[in-house]
Design a protein around this motif. Structure first.
Motif, PDB file in Angstrom:
ATOM      1  N   THR B  37      48.868  84.312  35.919  1.00 30.04           N
ATOM      2  CA  THR B  37      48.749  84.554  34.486  1.00 30.04           C
ATOM      3  C   THR B  37      48.021  83.423  33.784  1.00 30.04           C
ATOM      4  O   THR B  37      47.932  83.402  32.561  1.00 30.04           O
ATOM      5  CB  THR B  37      50.128  84.711  33.825  1.00 30.04           C
ATOM      6  OG1 THR B  37      50.866  83.520  34.067  1.00 30.04           O
ATOM      7  CG2 THR B  37      50.858  85.902  34.376  1.00 30.04           C
ATOM      8  N   THR B  73      54.546  86.648  29.281  1.00 33.18           N
ATOM      9  CA  THR B  73      54.682  85.399  30.021  1.00 33.18           C
ATOM     10  C   THR B  73      55.693  84.467  29.393  1.00 33.18           C
ATOM     11  O   THR B  73      55.867  83.343  29.841  1.00 33.18           O
ATOM     12  CB  THR B  73      53.338  84.661  30.110  1.00 33.18           C
ATOM     13  OG1 THR B  73      52.851  84.483  28.775  1.00 33.18           O
ATOM     14  CG2 THR B  73      52.326  85.433  30.908  1.00 33.18           C
ATOM     15  N   GLN B  93      54.960  77.264  27.484  1.00 31.10           N
ATOM     16  CA  GLN B  93      55.559  78.289  28.338  1.00 31.10           C
ATOM     17  C   GLN B  93      56.596  77.618  29.219  1.00 31.10           C
ATOM     18  O   GLN B  93      56.318  76.615  29.862  1.00 31.10           O
ATOM     19  CB  GLN B  93      54.448  78.898  29.199  1.00 31.10           C
ATOM     20  CG  GLN B  93      54.918  79.971  30.130  1.00 31.10           C
ATOM     21  CD  GLN B  93      53.767  80.484  30.980  1.00 31.10           C
ATOM     22  OE1 GLN B  93      52.628  80.540  30.545  1.00 31.10           O
ATOM     23  NE2 GLN B  93      54.066  80.837  32.191  1.00 31.10           N
TER      24      GLN B  93
END
Lengths: 808, 168
Positions: B37, B73, B93
């Protein structure tokens, strides 16, 4: 792709081993002759398509231009009428076409999907009579298609006494116990091939019955997957407008026929459950025929069987529905005078709810002038549709197996259904609404009702009994928490019925206020499934109310309802189907609210994706939905602030990679095209499908979005888009080149690709997808042998739904 | 946590990109985006410009806090807008979600080894942005720099890295 390639048939020997190997593979109309190349030679190969194509057409619309005599030559009209072309919906059937062009279509779809259900119970001689006519399923099969749309307008009075004319009212005929139990079809035998023997002649009643129940997401996925596969195959004949239109304007994008189909199948065949009464019968048609020797006794027997014996519905269904008595008169064999006498007698015995239906018992042949093909059901459940597809593929004949009836019979049935609805069902529902409204709802809403509910909640007695978990009889709570339902005569159950009736009669205001009252009641009773149902419907009813709901507070309310409902459905009741229904309807109705609610719509759509309610095809479709939702948000002012072009582009791109992973090349191209246009990088990389740049620019203008003033400046983004394009054109090339390749080698073993391989390969250059994959045999969930219920997936871990995530 | 920091010019063009990991909880400062990703970072950051352009008119602050999230994500995006309309975007993230295949944001947050509260994270990001802004202004005062051209100065990069080390 060029016409010469189009005409090339798919040689059977290549697909055959794969078909037997992979159970979920999609069988296409058998191609017998092996004469690739010449277009003339390939004509006979198309011959087998009418039977199947009509089915695919029929699922999205009542196919109008189906060839009358079915077989001989595949005329040009055969194919255009097939998949989703607008031609096929121009036959005067006023229901919405495959896609939603405007806002009204969707609203109509929803209002039509929640229709009163009417049970059908026929005596044995009646069933025999109808079976003589060629309807294996008996009376239900004969009248069911006619119930879906009532001819003519219908006036419905709402709770305020004002009447409203509705012209697309419908009812659903069902077997009395159709909605019960979870659908068990399609079952797979040990070899992984569909076990199609037990439903050949509809002798296997159980599977046949259950197949009329919807509510299984995996079946919906599969049915839609087949439609896509079929459409992609047909696309070679350049008939599918959806694929070929390069129009990326929001309308063109949103009218995805597959999504519309998905929604329709989602709303078809609502299962019979305690917490909502939409599928509970409003009435029951009890039919006898003129063949019967002791008709009145027969009627009595059937009537009592609905009350006590095996036709009795479970105890949470209110059994006080209307009984409607029908005498089927056989025009060919019996004397009308006798039947009239009998009919008079019935009227005297049973009152006004009787009808004399005069039909001929002879079977109509298609070639006859007077015979018409029976329309296919629009609202059949996904499993039923699958069964139908299976059946026709297995039958392998050229004749369209839809039975025919005489024109006069069709007219008779239509007027019967109209009378049933207009003079019995609707008045009954209106009356019950008024009665319950007066006796229960207003009392509950009034001062004493409020006081009662307060005292119920706050007195120590109420509190203690509420928390204990035993069946309360006459106590403070009517909820039977052991068995998990309200008895049908309790005020709560009746109010739910009232609200559902009001919703079905399209009196959304009354429905909304009733659901709102119910919400709080169910909440305090801790009846979670009921609570979720009421929350769902209060939100949908509020959104269905045509007034504009601009105020922020109301939008927030709706958010809260949807949230509560989906949470309760998923977490507390493990009912993913209902959660999906809630969110999908909420998202669509919010999207119709236009710019201001577009963000919410997109949020709910991505919630569907996050909560893993759907399978891979649904995942891709809803990803497109997110993009479309963002796309319908308009910016304001010169700065165009507030538009969501980039987000829309992002999700379109995600949809592209999902379609690539599913090897749906056409859909992927379409999504990529949109993404590129929104990003302002116009596609030039489709060598084989040259794109008219001017047209694309027009599309952007039509979107009402500015042409992207700034070219995409991110290097990696460009690179990624390019790699997607490459993967796509590779896939396309392999698909096209397959025919040539097939002549020399038989790559049968290549078909057994692992899911992960498919994905990684499709993204790299050495992708090896082929025509068979276009056909859809490698739908990833197809490789998974387990039926793809979301609950299952949730339990079993992350195999089924997540490969699409891996490629993101 | 893994971070992707990007400065975006007035024409949606990236001027400066930097990827790093957290230094907290014994982190080594190396970003650990999932390989499959990773390419989405740019897309996600780019998409959040839609939101940024909307919220920048809502108040007078330069620091716009968390403006967007990207559930697939589990990424979150914080933004900062400079006086010259250059946008700082920080995509963060949580790290150890790579094993679970589809992180819903809930589980991601639960699994993330963040002992810090959201408020503290917010404050840290704000400080980071301010620090970077400081160096940014100093860098673009270079007379040879033209508006909307990428910044390639290694000095600036090291300063950003230092700020990241200090605050994140």
């Amino acid at each position: 792709m060029t016409p010469s390639q189009d005409a090339t048939p798919i040689p059977l020997p290549i697909t055959a081993p794969a078909l037997s190997g992979i159970d979920e593979s999609i069988k296409l109309p058998r191609r017998r002759a092996q004469s690739p190349g010449a277009s003339l030679a390939s004509l006979p190969d198309r011959r087998s398509s009418p039977s199947l194509s009509s089915l695919f057409a029929s699922t999205s619309s009542l196919a109008g231009s189906r060839p009358g005599s079915g077989t001989s030559t595949p005329t040009a009209s055969t194919i255009p009428s097939s998949v989703f072309s607008p031609v096929s919906r121009s036959n005067g059937a006023p229901f919405p076409g495959p896609g939603f062009e405007g806002t009204e279509e969707l609203r109509n779809l929803i209002s039509r999907s929640f229709a009163p259900h009417v049970g059908v119970l026929a005596s044995e001689d009646t069933e025999e009579l109808v079976q003589q006519k060629g309807f294996q399923g008996g009376l239900l099969d004969l009248i069911r298609p006619f119930g879906e749309h009532i001819t003519g307008k219908l006036a419905i009075r709402d709770s305020n006494g004002s009447s409203k004319v509705v012209d697309d009212f419908g009812i659903r005929f069902m077997g009395l116990k159709d909605g019960l139990g979870y659908p068990s079809f399609p079952r797979k035998s040990a070899e992984g091939v569909y076990d199609s023997t037990n439903r050949e002649l509809n002798s296997g009643k159980p599977s046949d019955r259950w197949s009329r129940t919807g509510g299984d997401i995996s079946h919906i996925e599969e049915a839609v997957g087949r439609h896509i596969a079929y459409a992609e195959m047909q696309n070679t004949g350049s008939i599918s407008d959806y694929f070929n239109s390069r129009n990326i304007s929001s309308a063109g994008w949103e009218a995805s026929p597959f999504y519309a189909l998905y929604l329709r199948r989602l709303l078809s065949g609502l299962p019979l459950v305690p917490h909502e009464t939409f599928s509970h019968p409003v009435a029951c048609v009890i039919a006898i025929s003129s063949h019967s020797t002791s008709p009145i006794e027969e009627l009595r027997r059937l009537y009592t069987s609905t009350n006590i014996s095996d036709s009795r519905l479970p105890q949470w269904v209110n059994n006080e529905f209307l009984r409607y008595y029908v005498l089927l008169h056989d025009e060919d064999n019996d004397d009308i005078k006798q039947s009239m006498g009998l009919y008079e007698q019935m009227k005297r015995n049973f009152g006004l709810h009787c009808h004399l239906l005069r039909i001929r018992s002879a079977q109509a042949v298609p070639s006859d002038d007077e015979s018409v093909r029976i329309p296919l059901c629009e609202w059949m459940s996904a499993s039923e549709e699958l069964a139908e597809i299976e059946k026709r593929e297995a039958a392998d004949d050229d004749v369209d197996p839809t039975p025919c009836i005489f024109e006069s019979d069709a007219t008779a049935i239509r007027s019967f259904v109209r009378e049933l609805v207009a003079s019995s069902i609707v008045p009954l529902m209106e009356r019950m609404c008024a009665q319950w409204n007066e006796q229960i709802l207003s009392r509950r809403k009034g001062l004493s009702g409020r006081f009662m509910s307060l005292s119920k909640r706050w007195t120590p007695f109420g509190a203690s009994s509420r928390n204990s978990s035993g069946p309360m009889s006459g106590g403070s709570s009517n909820y039977d928490s052991l068995q998990g339902f309200y008895k049908p005569d309790t005020p709560e159950a009746l109010m739910r019925k009232l609200a559902d009736y009001a919703f079905m009669l399209r009196d959304y205001k009354l429905a909304q206020s009733t659901y709102d009252v119910l919400r709080s009641d169910f909440n305090s009773d801790k009846a979670w499934t009921y609570y979720a149902g009421a929350s769902e419907m209060v939100a949908i009813a509020a959104l269905m109310t045509p007034n504009n709901m601009s105020s922020k507070a109301r939008i927030e309310n709706i958010d809260q309802f949807l949230e509560a409902s989906s949470y309760s459905y998923v977490t507390r009741s493990a009912a993913p189907y209902y959660a999906l229904r809630t969110l999908a309807l909420g998202l669509e109705l919010l999207r119709l609210r236009g710019s201001s609610a577009a963000d919410d719509a997109a949020r709910w759509a991505s919630r569907i994706l996050e909560s893993r309610l759907v399978g891979p095809i649904g995942h891709a479709l809803f990803t497109e939905r997110v993009s479309a939702s963002y796309g319908c948000r308009r910016g304001v002012g010169n700065l165009n602030s507030g538009s969501r072009t980039r987000k829309s582009a992002l999700w379109a791109l995600l949809a592209t990679s999902e379609w690539i992973a599913l090897e749906k090349t056409d859909l992927a191209e379409k999504a990529l095209h949109r993404a590129c246009a929104l990003y302002g990088v116009l596609p030039g990389a489709f060598e084989d499908t040259p794109v008219d740049i001017k047209e694309a620019e027009d599309g952007v203008d039509k979107l009402g979005l500015p042409m992207r003033a700034y070219p995409l400046a991110f290097g990696e983004m460009k690179a990624h888009i390019d790699s997607l394009r490459e993967a796509l054109s590779e896939q396309r090339r392999m698909a096209d080149g397959y025919d040539d390749m097939a002549e020399t080698l038989m790559p049968a073993d290549d078909e057994e690709l692992e899911v992960e391989d498919v994905i990684s390969e499709s993204l790299t250059v050495n992708a090896r997808p082929n025509r068979k994959s276009l056909i859809g045999a490698q739908m990833p969930f197809g490789v998974d042998v387990a039926p793809l219920s979301p609950v299952r997936t949730r339990d079993e871990g992350e195999e089924g739904f997540t490969e699409s995530d891996k490629i993101l | 946590m893994s971070y992707y920091f990007v400065i975006i010019g007035t024409k949606d063009n990236p001027l400066f990109e930097h990827e790093f990991g957290t230094y907290r909880q014994g982190g080594d400062g190396i970003s650990r985006f999932r390989e499959d990703t990773r390419h989405m970072n740019q897309f996600v950051a780019h998409a959040s410009l839609d939101i940024l352009e909307e919220v920048q008119w809502a108040g007078g602050q330069m620091y716009l806090k968390t403006i967007d999230r990207y559930p697939p994500t589990g990424s979150t995006i914080s933004a900062f807008i400079t006086a010259a309309n250059a946008k700082f975007l920080l995509l963060h993230q949580p790290n150890n979600i790579s094993t679970t295949s589809n992180p819903s944001s809930l589980t991601a947050n639960r699994n993330a080894p963040t002992s810090t509260t959201p408020a503290a994270t917010d404050e840290a990001i704000k400080n980071f942005f301010n620090d970077v802004y400081d160096s940014w202004v100093k860098t673009i005062m270079n007379p040879f720099w033209r508006v909307d051209t990428p910044v390639r100065s290694p000095v600036f990069r090291s300063r950003v890295a230092a700020s990241a080390k200090k605050y994140l």
